[in-house]
Design an enzyme around this catalytic site. Sequence first.
Site, PDB file in Angstrom:
ATOM      1  N   ARG A 326      -4.521   1.392 -11.297  1.00 35.09           N
ATOM      2  CA  ARG A 326      -4.666   1.135 -12.826  1.00 35.09           C
ATOM      3  C   ARG A 326      -6.174   0.727 -13.071  1.00 35.09           C
ATOM      4  O   ARG A 326      -6.753   1.036 -14.275  1.00 35.09           O
ATOM      5  CB  ARG A 326      -3.833   0.195 -13.415  1.00 35.09           C
ATOM      6  N   ALA A 533       4.294  -3.777 -17.942  1.00 34.63           N
ATOM      7  CA  ALA A 533       3.347  -2.494 -18.451  1.00 34.63           C
ATOM      8  C   ALA A 533       3.370  -2.368 -19.861  1.00 34.63           C
ATOM      9  O   ALA A 533       3.435  -1.249 -20.509  1.00 34.63           O
ATOM     10  CB  ALA A 533       3.776  -1.156 -17.776  1.00 34.63           C
ATOM     11  N   GLU A 735      -0.038  -5.737 -23.255  1.00 33.70           N
ATOM     12  CA  GLU A 735      -1.276  -5.765 -22.764  1.00 33.70           C
ATOM     13  C   GLU A 735      -2.920  -5.545 -23.524  1.00 33.70           C
ATOM     14  O   GLU A 735      -3.639  -6.166 -23.233  1.00 33.70           O
ATOM     15  CB  GLU A 735      -1.236  -5.003 -21.320  1.00 33.70           C
TER      16      GLU A 735
END
Lengths: 786, 496
Positions: A326, A533, A735
Amino acid sequence: MADARRKLDIGLESGPVGSSRIHDSAPKHVAGEALYIDDIAAPEGLLHAYLGTGMIARGRLLSLDLDAVRAAPGVVAVLTAADIPGANDISSTHLHDEPVFATESILFHGQPIFAVVAETRGQARHAATLAKADYAEEAPLIDIAAAREAGGKLVTAPLKLERGDITAAMAASPRRLKGTMTIGGQEHFYLESQIALAIPGEDEDMAVLVSTQHPSEVQHMVAAVLGVGSHAVTVEVRRMGGGFGGKETQANLFACVAAIAARKLKRPVKLRPDRDDDMAITGKRHDFVCDYEIGFDDEGRIHALDAVYAARCGWNADLSGPVTDRALFHMDNCYFYPAVRARSEPLFTHTCSNTAFRGFGGPQGMVGAERFIEEVAYATGLDPLEVRRRNLYGGQASGEGLRRDVTPYHQTVEDNIAAEVIAELERRCDYQARKVAIREVNRTSSIVKRGIALTPVKFGISFTATWFNQAGALVHVYTDGTVALNHGGTEMGQGLYVKVAQVVAHAFGIGLDQIKITATTTGKVPNTSATAASSGSDLNGMAALDACETIKRRLTEFAGKHWQERPEDIAFLPGRVKIGAREIAFKDLIAAAYMARVQLSATGFYATPKIHWDRKAGRGHPFYYFAYGAAAAEVAIDTLTGEYKVERVDILHDCGQSLNPAIDKGQIEGGFVQGMGWLTTEELVWDKKGRLWTHAPSTYKIPVASDRPRIFNVHLLESAPNREPTIHRSKAVGEPPLMLAISVLHALSDAVASVGDHRICPRLDAPATPERVLDAVERVRAEAGR
Amino acid sequence: MRESLRFLLGDRLVEIDRCDPTLTVLDWLRLDQRMTGTKEGCAEGDCGACTVVVGRLDRGRLRYEAINACIRFLPTLDGCQILTVEHLKGADGSLHPVQQAMVECHGSQCGFCTPGFVMSLFALRLNEATPDTGRIEDALAGNLCRCTGYEPIIAAGRRMDEIAPREADRFLGEREAVAVRLAELNDPETLVLRGEAGSFYAPATIEALADLVSAHPQATLVAGATDVGLWVTKAMKRLDPVIYLGRIGALRTISDEGDHLRFGAMASHIDVRTALAALSPQLDELMRRFGGEQVRNAGTIGGNIANGSPIGDLPPALIALDATLVLARRSEAGIERRSIPLESFFIEYRKQDRHPGEFVEAVLVPKLSDGVLFHASKVSKRFDEDISAVCGAFRLTLGSDGRIHEARLAYGGMAGIPKRAAAAEAALIGRPWDDAAVAAAVAALPQDFTPLDDMRASAQYRLKIAGNLLRRFLIETTQAETQTRVAGLLAEAAHG
C-alpha cells in the site's frame, strides 16, 4: 464553534441517513456505563493470565526455569508451547513465522515465552517476572540500515510497480536528483490496551470476548491453537477502546493465550497486559527509508520517478506484505509520473512485528510523494503548491499522447477531483495572501519563523487483498416492530454502528431508537473481514441494506396480497408504510406479517464490484474508488530550540455524500491530529539491545489538547456524491484524513526553509521532533552560507 | 491513633479497617467496588483515563481536584470525598451538564478516555467560572484522547456552562454540607492502617511525622505519589511501611516571608505555581507545563525535590533562585532542623543529602530583587505534559556598571542531577550582558556538562539547547519586541 456543533447535532433533517446523529454509545461513554471487556462482570471462577517474555532481542533460549513462577502466591498454572493442544502458530498470513510462545529462537525483546495463570492479575503479573532463563545472545538487527547491512533478509515477497521505460525516461529527463527520506513509525496508543477473556463451554466450545478489529481471524487462530474446528469457537466484541489497526492481528496472541489457559484449566481466563508490556510486545506503524531518484524539468514537471521503499517489519511477516504494497500504491499520491518504478523491501528486524495502522503504509508512500514534489520545487525555484498542481493527474497530455491518468499500478484514475479540492481550499483559506504575509513577517522575526503548506490527499479505497472486500449482516425484525442489527464490522469509536443503524432506519423508515445495535459476533455473521481499510461502512452498510431489502421484499409481497395493492404502490416512508392509499405504522405491518407467517429475519451480503489485482504483474484495478482531501497548515517554529506550534489548519475533505457529517468530521479531525502526532512528536526509540525505550506515555508523546491547532477549520466537500454506487453514495473516511497532516510536515519545512531564503530544500524527515527541526534549521543555514 | 480509613465515596461514608498501604484508588474502585466507569489506560498517571475528582478540606474550605486514581494509594484519601464518573448523573438519570456537553459536541468516539475527560472538565467547572480555551487546554493537559483530536472536547468545555449554569450545579450546592462531613472525619490522630502487604501511617502533625520517620527510617515517605505510585504499578515494588505526609496541614502552607517565599513540602504544584507566578511570568509558564493537571494537583514541591530526579522541573528553577531546603528530624530536644542550599542536596544520580530520620519540611525561595534578570525555559518534545529534554533556569545580577556580578545558571536534563553550570557562570562574571557574554558562557558549557543520549534527545541537541536558552534569555531581556516563544503564556502575551 459550539453553536455550529449544536446545529449539527439536532439532526432533524428528512431522514436518518445524512444527518449528524450522535454516536450510539455516547450517553454511555460519558456516564462510564459503556462496557469494555475489563468492565464485564467476572464469570465465576475467573483466573488471570500474564505473559512471560524474553529479555533479549536475538538469540537462543538455552534453558527456562519456571519453578519460582510456579511457586509464587496464587499461581494456578504455567503454560509453555508444550501446553498448546493445536498449532503453536498464529501467523495471520499463514507463513508459519509467528509462534504463540517461542521455543528456542528468540527474535525480539519482549517475545512471549510462557504464560502464568493465577487467581489475581497482580499475582500473575508478578509471577511472570520470576522466570530464570539462559540465552545464547546474538547482536540484534534493530533498524533498516542494520538489516540491509546484514544482507537484507525479507519477511515476505517484495512488490515492484513499473510503468513506462524508467531507465530511458530517467536518462532523457532534463534534470535529475537523488535523495533519501526517513519516515518514522508510530505506536497506536489505543486507550484500551489489548485484552481477551476466554470462557470454556461444553464439548470443545470456547467463547472469547476480545478487543479486536477482526473477530473471524481470532476465531480461526483460537481454533487452530486449540486444535478444534472454527465452529467450536465464538468470538464477540461489542466495542473497542480504540483500534487504529493495532487490533487487526495483534489481538490474536492475547485471545489465543487466554483460550489455551481456559481450555487447560476449564475455567474462564482473562489476559490484559500492562500498558508498557502492550507497547513492547505489539507491532506498530512501519518506519520506512525511501531512496528516490527524480527526473524532472525546469517547469517542475516530473518525467521519471524511481524509488525503493524499505520498511522495518520486525520479527515476522504479519501484515507487512500488504502494508508495504500500500505504500507503493500511494507513492503517487495525486501525481502522475510518466515513467515510474517503485520497489518494496519488507525487511526482517529483531523488533516487534510491525502491523496495520490507519493508512496501512499509504501514509508513508504519500509522505514520500510530497517529498518528491518539494525536491522539485526547491530545485526549480517554483512554489511547492504550483509544482503540486503541475503534476496532478489529468490536465494536459505531455506531448507523446500519453494519458495523464494512469497510476503506477495501471489503474486509471476515473474520479479525480484533486485539482478542484485544492483550488477550493486555496481560495477558502486565503492561502496565497497568507503565504505572502508570512514571508513578510519572517523578514523581521529573527527567532520565530512561520511556514505554510497546502497538501492534497488521494487514498485508494478497498482491501488490496480482493477477497476481503465482502461483508455480511443479519437483521431481525421482532413482532413489536423493533429491530436487532448485526453485521461483521466492529466498533472501535469510528461510529460504524450508528452509521449502519442509520442505513437500516432509513431503509425501514423507522427511528434509530427502534434499532438495537448488537455486538459483533462470529456466531451471528460468519467469515467476516477485518474492520480495516476504511471499509467498515461501505461494506457493512451495503450488507445491512441488502438484508433490509430482503425483508422489505417479503413485506411488500405480503402487503400487496393482504391489502390487494400493487407492489409499486407500497413504500416504506419515514415513520409509516404507504400501502396504496392507506398508511400504517411499521410495527402494525410487522404484526400482521408475523400472523401471516412471513419471515422477518434476513441475512445480507455485499461484495465490492469492479476490483481485481494481479500482484505478480503489478497491474490491476485494486481500488473501487478514491477519497480526496486537502489541508493547509500554518506553523511557527523557534529557530533556537526547534520547538514549534501548529497555529492554523484548514481542511476540505471528500466524504462523498456523508452518511453522518458529525461522525465524519470527527474522523477527519481525529485522523488529522493522529497524523500530526505521527509526523511531529511521536518518536519510537529502541536502544542497541533492541529494547523499546519509548514504552509508555511518559516517553512516547501523542498529541494533547493544546497541540491541536487553535484555528481548525474543517469542512466536508459539498455536493460531491461518490461516482460509484456505494452506500448512499458516501465515501470511506477512516484513514484518508490522517494523511492531511502531511501539510504540517511541509509547513514546518517551509518555516525551516525561510532561514535559507527558500533556496535550500530542508529535507525534513519524520517525525519532525524539535530536535530534527533544529537540525534542519542549522543544515539549511550552513548550506545557504548564512 | 486511629486504625480505620474513612472517606466519602460520593455521599456514602466508607470505613476500612484493613487495607494494603499501596492499594490504588483505581483498583479499589474497579475490583473491590465494581465501579468500572473509571478506566485504566496507562497505570502511570500520564493518560488521565482514570481521572477522579477528590474533594478535600484546605484550611476549612472544600476544594475539588482531579487526580489520577491509577497511581494514588487509597489510604491517602483519608478524610476526603471521592467522586467518580458514576456519581455525576442526576437522581432522575439525567446527564450532568458536563456529560451532556460531551454528548452534544460529539466529544467521545471510542469512549475509553471519556470518563477521564468528563471528570477533568467536571473539576474545572467546580473550580472556575467561564474558563477560556487556554484554561480548558491546561485542565485537560493530563488527559489523552487518541480518537477525536480534542476539538469537540474543548467545545464541550466551553459548552458545559451554557447547558446549565455553573452556580446551579448540584455539587456546588452540596459543598457546605460535604465540608461539614469531612471536617468530622479530619481528626488530629495519626492514621495507622495494616494490610497483608504492610503498614500505612498518616500523621496529622509534624511532630508525629518526625516520630514516625525516626521510628521507621526505612519507610517510604509519600507525598503526592506521582512518582512513588509508579514504583508500585510499574516496578511492582512492595513498600512497607508507607508514611504519608498529606494530612499535615502545616506542610501545605505557603507564606510570604518578606524577602522570600516559604513553601511547605506538601504544597502542590498548582499552589506553587500561583505563588511563583507572582515572582516571574517565566515561572508561571514553567509551572503551567508541569505534568498534567492531575499531577499538578497531587504532586508537591517537596516530592519533586526529595525524589532526586535529574529531570524534575522545579529544582533547576529553585536552584537558580538560590532556594534553601529545610530538612527536619526528631531529636531528643524536639524537632531538629537543618537548612542547606538546595543545590547541595543533590549529590549524584538518585542520591541526596538526606540523613536518616530526616524529611523535607520546607523550601525557602528568595524573591527576585530589582536589577536581577531571571529566565526559565523547558524544552521537550511536546509542550504540555512532557518531561524536559533540557530545563534551564538562570538568574543574573547586574551591577550599577551594567556588568554581571552574579550568575546562577541551573540545568535539568544535562547531568545525573539538576546542576549549576559553574564554568559558564564564571565566564559571565564581570562582562556586560551581551552577545559576547553569551558566547563565552556557551563556549564554557561543555566543561560543565557531558549530557547523555536518550529517548528524549541526543547529547548533542541537549548541549546545543543549553546554549541557545542563554541566547533566548539575552534576547528576551534586551529585545522585548522579538518573539522568542511559539507556545504557552509567554507566546500569547507577546502576541498581545
